[in-house]
Design an enzyme around this catalytic site. Sequence first.
Site, PDB file in Angstrom:
ATOM      1  N   HIS A   1     -23.152  82.767 -59.139  1.00 31.33           N
ATOM      2  CA  HIS A   1     -24.125  82.041 -59.959  1.00 31.33           C
ATOM      3  C   HIS A   1     -24.241  80.582 -59.527  1.00 31.33           C
ATOM      4  O   HIS A   1     -23.263  79.983 -59.070  1.00 31.33           O
ATOM      5  CB  HIS A   1     -23.691  82.061 -61.427  1.00 31.33           C
ATOM      6  CG  HIS A   1     -23.426  83.439 -61.968  1.00 31.33           C
ATOM      7  ND1 HIS A   1     -22.194  84.053 -61.850  1.00 31.33           N
ATOM      8  CD2 HIS A   1     -24.243  84.309 -62.610  1.00 31.33           C
ATOM      9  CE1 HIS A   1     -22.251  85.258 -62.422  1.00 31.33           C
ATOM     10  NE2 HIS A   1     -23.484  85.445 -62.875  1.00 31.33           N
TER      11      HIS A   1
ATOM     12  N   ASP B   1     -16.976  86.954 -58.078  1.00 31.64           N
ATOM     13  CA  ASP B   1     -18.038  87.792 -58.658  1.00 31.64           C
ATOM     14  C   ASP B   1     -19.133  88.146 -57.654  1.00 31.64           C
ATOM     15  O   ASP B   1     -20.101  88.821 -58.007  1.00 31.64           O
ATOM     16  CB  ASP B   1     -18.615  87.170 -59.937  1.00 31.64           C
ATOM     17  CG  ASP B   1     -18.948  85.696 -59.817  1.00 31.64           C
ATOM     18  OD1 ASP B   1     -18.771  85.127 -58.713  1.00 31.64           O
ATOM     19  OD2 ASP B   1     -19.373  85.106 -60.826  1.00 31.64           O
TER      20      ASP B   1
ATOM     21  N   HIS C   1     -20.392  75.973 -64.720  1.00 34.47           N
ATOM     22  CA  HIS C   1     -21.584  75.953 -65.584  1.00 34.47           C
ATOM     23  C   HIS C   1     -21.503  74.915 -66.705  1.00 34.47           C
ATOM     24  O   HIS C   1     -22.489  74.687 -67.401  1.00 34.47           O
ATOM     25  CB  HIS C   1     -21.816  77.328 -66.218  1.00 34.47           C
ATOM     26  CG  HIS C   1     -22.061  78.422 -65.236  1.00 34.47           C
ATOM     27  ND1 HIS C   1     -23.067  78.341 -64.291  1.00 34.47           N
ATOM     28  CD2 HIS C   1     -21.453  79.620 -65.036  1.00 34.47           C
ATOM     29  CE1 HIS C   1     -23.048  79.451 -63.558  1.00 34.47           C
ATOM     30  NE2 HIS C   1     -22.083  80.234 -63.976  1.00 34.47           N
TER      31      HIS C   1
ATOM     32  N   ASP D   1     -19.854  80.960 -55.554  1.00 37.55           N
ATOM     33  CA  ASP D   1     -19.824  81.874 -56.699  1.00 37.55           C
ATOM     34  C   ASP D   1     -21.193  82.569 -56.810  1.00 37.55           C
ATOM     35  O   ASP D   1     -22.200  82.052 -56.332  1.00 37.55           O
ATOM     36  CB  ASP D   1     -19.531  81.047 -57.961  1.00 37.55           C
ATOM     37  CG  ASP D   1     -19.427  81.879 -59.223  1.00 37.55           C
ATOM     38  OD1 ASP D   1     -18.295  82.191 -59.637  1.00 37.55           O
ATOM     39  OD2 ASP D   1     -20.478  82.213 -59.813  1.00 37.55           O
TER      40      ASP D   1
HETATM   41 ZN    ZN Z   1     -20.188  83.369 -61.408  1.00 40.93          ZN
END
Ligand code: ZN
Length: 339
Positions: A194, A281, A157, A192
């Site tokens: 996200h 995650d 990120h 992942d």
């Molecule tokens: Zn993540």
Amino acid sequence: MRSFFHPFQDRHVPKSYLNRGKMRQPQELPERTGYILEALEELGQEVEEPKDRGMAPIAKVHHPGYLRFLESAHRRWTAGPDDWGEEVISNIYSRSPSPLRSLIGEAAFYQADGSCPIGEGTWEAAYWSAQTALAAGDAIRRGERLAYGLCRPPGHHARPDAAGGFCYLNNAAIAAEALTPDFPRIAILDPDMHHGQGIQEVFYERDDVFYVSVHGDPGNFYPVVSGYEDERGAGAGHGYNLNMPMPHGSSEEYFLGRIDEAMRAVSLFAPDLLIVTLGFDIYEGDPQAKVSVSSKGFARMAERFADSGTPLLVIQEGGYDLESLGENTRQFFSTLLRS
Ligand SMILES: [Zn+2]
């Protein structure tokens, strides 16, 4: 397989996490690495400390003002008024051109959300997390077929000039950038939970690095502002960015179907190197999960990466359910090690 980790990565101990209108318990904790290291040891893996390759490969991805901020912010913050908190965390967010005339002004610009506090050991931990990614990449450059960087804090990120989503330095992008002279075509597959908006931003206008992300629908889910199908890249990079959001509540079968589709896209790009940004995650018990992947699901995912025909560099991203991290690590890497 060669694996890398530096103990200084545990010096980042966040105390704040502002999310959906609440101050919550931080999730990106130093304890995460202990569980993963223990599992690697059970697999017979020797984990090496990375060499220090200095700032040059990091500064190829991140802006100098942002790096100065990350390195100095906590020192300058604690020299300020007594009633400021113990971590640098902004309550003001700005993406417009900022005058950057004060520390709070810099924080408003360089911290993109409320999940990236800067404490005493944050810079050191982020720096060594990036060095871990570089060392794993260097092992691949020297002929290794499989390498793992236990990067923590995570990176996908982190934007060139902003921290966000528990990430400060973009480990995978830093490693990929350092490897482009030796591997002219690099694919980054990001499973992942996200969307990795930082990796997307770094390579958005490039045709030498193909970014494919499988993630939870970003409507009302981090990173919210990116990760949609119509973000395909720009300029020379048009078509070299592929986002595959999944509806929240998707099953393991659905997730693996998306991974199969992502791998087909990767094989059509014919990369010299595959980088997988591994997030635990997506595990069904993870506090961030919007899909339900079982521990066995990590073995099934690893099978998809095992026969890509290219060297494989695995960079650690998320995964916040401490109890399952060891088992999920074993499932994923034992499958890769067998193949
Ligand atoms: Zn993540």
